[in-house]
Design a protein around this motif. Structure first.
Motif, mmCIF file in Angstrom:
data_model
loop_
_atom_site.group_PDB
_atom_site.id
_atom_site.type_symbol
_atom_site.label_atom_id
_atom_site.label_comp_id
_atom_site.label_asym_id
_atom_site.label_seq_id
_atom_site.Cartn_x
_atom_site.Cartn_y
_atom_site.Cartn_z
ATOM 1 N N SER A 35 128.071 24.456 -14.765
ATOM 2 C CA SER A 35 127.786 25.874 -14.599
ATOM 3 C C SER A 35 127.719 26.616 -15.925
ATOM 4 O O SER A 35 126.994 27.607 -16.041
ATOM 5 C CB SER A 35 128.845 26.527 -13.700
ATOM 6 O OG SER A 35 128.820 25.973 -12.405
ATOM 7 N N ASP A 36 128.477 26.143 -16.922
ATOM 8 C CA ASP A 36 128.456 26.768 -18.240
ATOM 9 C C ASP A 36 127.337 26.235 -19.126
ATOM 10 O O ASP A 36 127.315 26.507 -20.323
ATOM 11 C CB ASP A 36 129.811 26.602 -18.927
ATOM 12 C CG ASP A 36 130.157 25.148 -19.213
ATOM 13 O OD1 ASP A 36 131.226 24.902 -19.808
ATOM 14 O OD2 ASP A 36 129.369 24.261 -18.841
ATOM 15 N N SER A 37 126.436 25.443 -18.545
ATOM 16 C CA SER A 37 125.265 24.879 -19.215
ATOM 17 C C SER A 37 125.574 23.719 -20.146
ATOM 18 O O SER A 37 124.684 23.258 -20.873
ATOM 19 C CB SER A 37 124.484 25.955 -19.974
ATOM 20 O OG SER A 37 123.961 26.920 -19.075
ATOM 21 N N SER A 38 126.796 23.234 -20.158
ATOM 22 C CA SER A 38 127.097 22.030 -20.910
ATOM 23 C C SER A 38 126.407 20.843 -20.247
ATOM 24 O O SER A 38 126.282 20.797 -19.022
ATOM 25 C CB SER A 38 128.604 21.797 -21.004
ATOM 26 O OG SER A 38 129.172 21.631 -19.721
ATOM 27 N N THR A 39 125.952 19.890 -21.046
ATOM 28 C CA THR A 39 125.127 18.801 -20.528
ATOM 29 C C THR A 39 125.649 17.442 -20.944
ATOM 30 O O THR A 39 126.398 17.299 -21.906
ATOM 31 C CB THR A 39 123.675 18.937 -21.004
ATOM 32 O OG1 THR A 39 123.645 18.944 -22.439
ATOM 33 C CG2 THR A 39 123.046 20.215 -20.489
ATOM 34 N N LYS A 40 125.216 16.436 -20.195
ATOM 35 C CA LYS A 40 125.500 15.043 -20.493
ATOM 36 C C LYS A 40 124.239 14.237 -20.199
ATOM 37 O O LYS A 40 123.578 14.468 -19.186
ATOM 38 C CB LYS A 40 126.673 14.537 -19.654
ATOM 39 C CG LYS A 40 127.028 13.073 -19.881
ATOM 40 C CD LYS A 40 128.094 12.596 -18.896
ATOM 41 C CE LYS A 40 129.407 13.305 -19.114
ATOM 42 N NZ LYS A 40 130.473 12.788 -18.215
ATOM 43 N N TYR A 41 123.919 13.286 -21.080
ATOM 44 C CA TYR A 41 122.726 12.471 -20.921
ATOM 45 C C TYR A 41 123.057 10.998 -21.047
ATOM 46 O O TYR A 41 123.962 10.609 -21.798
ATOM 47 C CB TYR A 41 121.678 12.811 -21.984
ATOM 48 C CG TYR A 41 121.083 14.192 -21.884
ATOM 49 C CD1 TYR A 41 119.967 14.421 -21.084
ATOM 50 C CD2 TYR A 41 121.624 15.253 -22.600
ATOM 51 C CE1 TYR A 41 119.414 15.687 -20.997
ATOM 52 C CE2 TYR A 41 121.077 16.517 -22.513
ATOM 53 C CZ TYR A 41 119.973 16.734 -21.715
ATOM 54 O OH TYR A 41 119.418 17.992 -21.624
ATOM 55 N N ALA A 42 122.299 10.179 -20.338
ATOM 56 C CA ALA A 42 122.362 8.752 -20.562
ATOM 57 C C ALA A 42 121.801 8.439 -21.946
ATOM 58 O O ALA A 42 120.864 9.098 -22.408
ATOM 59 C CB ALA A 42 121.567 8.002 -19.499
ATOM 60 N N ASP A 43 122.365 7.440 -22.611
ATOM 61 C CA ASP A 43 121.903 7.080 -23.947
ATOM 62 C C ASP A 43 120.415 6.739 -23.972
ATOM 63 O O ASP A 43 119.719 7.029 -24.948
ATOM 64 C CB ASP A 43 122.706 5.899 -24.485
ATOM 65 C CG ASP A 43 124.137 6.263 -24.837
ATOM 66 O OD1 ASP A 43 124.973 5.355 -24.923
ATOM 67 O OD2 ASP A 43 124.420 7.467 -25.035
#
Length: 120
Positions: free
Chosen positions: A53-61
């Motif tokens: 919700s705070d726009s923090s993100t996570k991505y696969a390598d």
């Protein structure tokens, strides 16, 4: 109850771009995080990207630098901009959303999936 509907999948050539969208409807209250997963034939489902919700993100390598996840909280919609697509990106892409239904308890929702095929 929340329904998730994905759109934007299709056939694209290697090196091309595609934009996926997922809209939440029904009673989309207190949705915390939304994300995208994918599953290729014969492989396990894997996380592609996730946004809080705070726009923090996570991505696969494997997709860092090529894919970008974004979110419109007012529209309850999440997007996945995919660039420099490779044949190995071919998979069914699923939208996911987590909803807070009780104190410290989350319930996960899944879309039906949209096919992305990267081929000449």
């Amino acid at each position: 109850q929340v329904q998730l509907v994905e759109s934007g999948g299709g056939l694209v050539q290697p090196g091309g771009s595609l934009r996926l969208s997922c809209a939440a409807s029904g009673s989309p209250f207190s949705i915390t995080a939304m994300g995208w997963y994918r599953q290729a034939p014969g492989k396990q489902r894997e996380l592609v990207a996730r946004i809080a919700s705070d726009s923090s993100t996570k991505y696969a390598d494997s997709v860092k630098g090529r894919f970008t996840i974004s979110r419109d909280n007012a529209k309850n919609t999440v997007f996945l901009q995919m660039s420099s697509l490779k044949p190995e990106d071919t998979a069914v892409y699923y939208c996911n959303a987590d909803q807070q239904v009780a104190s410290g308890l989350l319930y996960g929702y899944w879309g039906q999936g949209t096919q992305v095929t990267v081929s000449s």
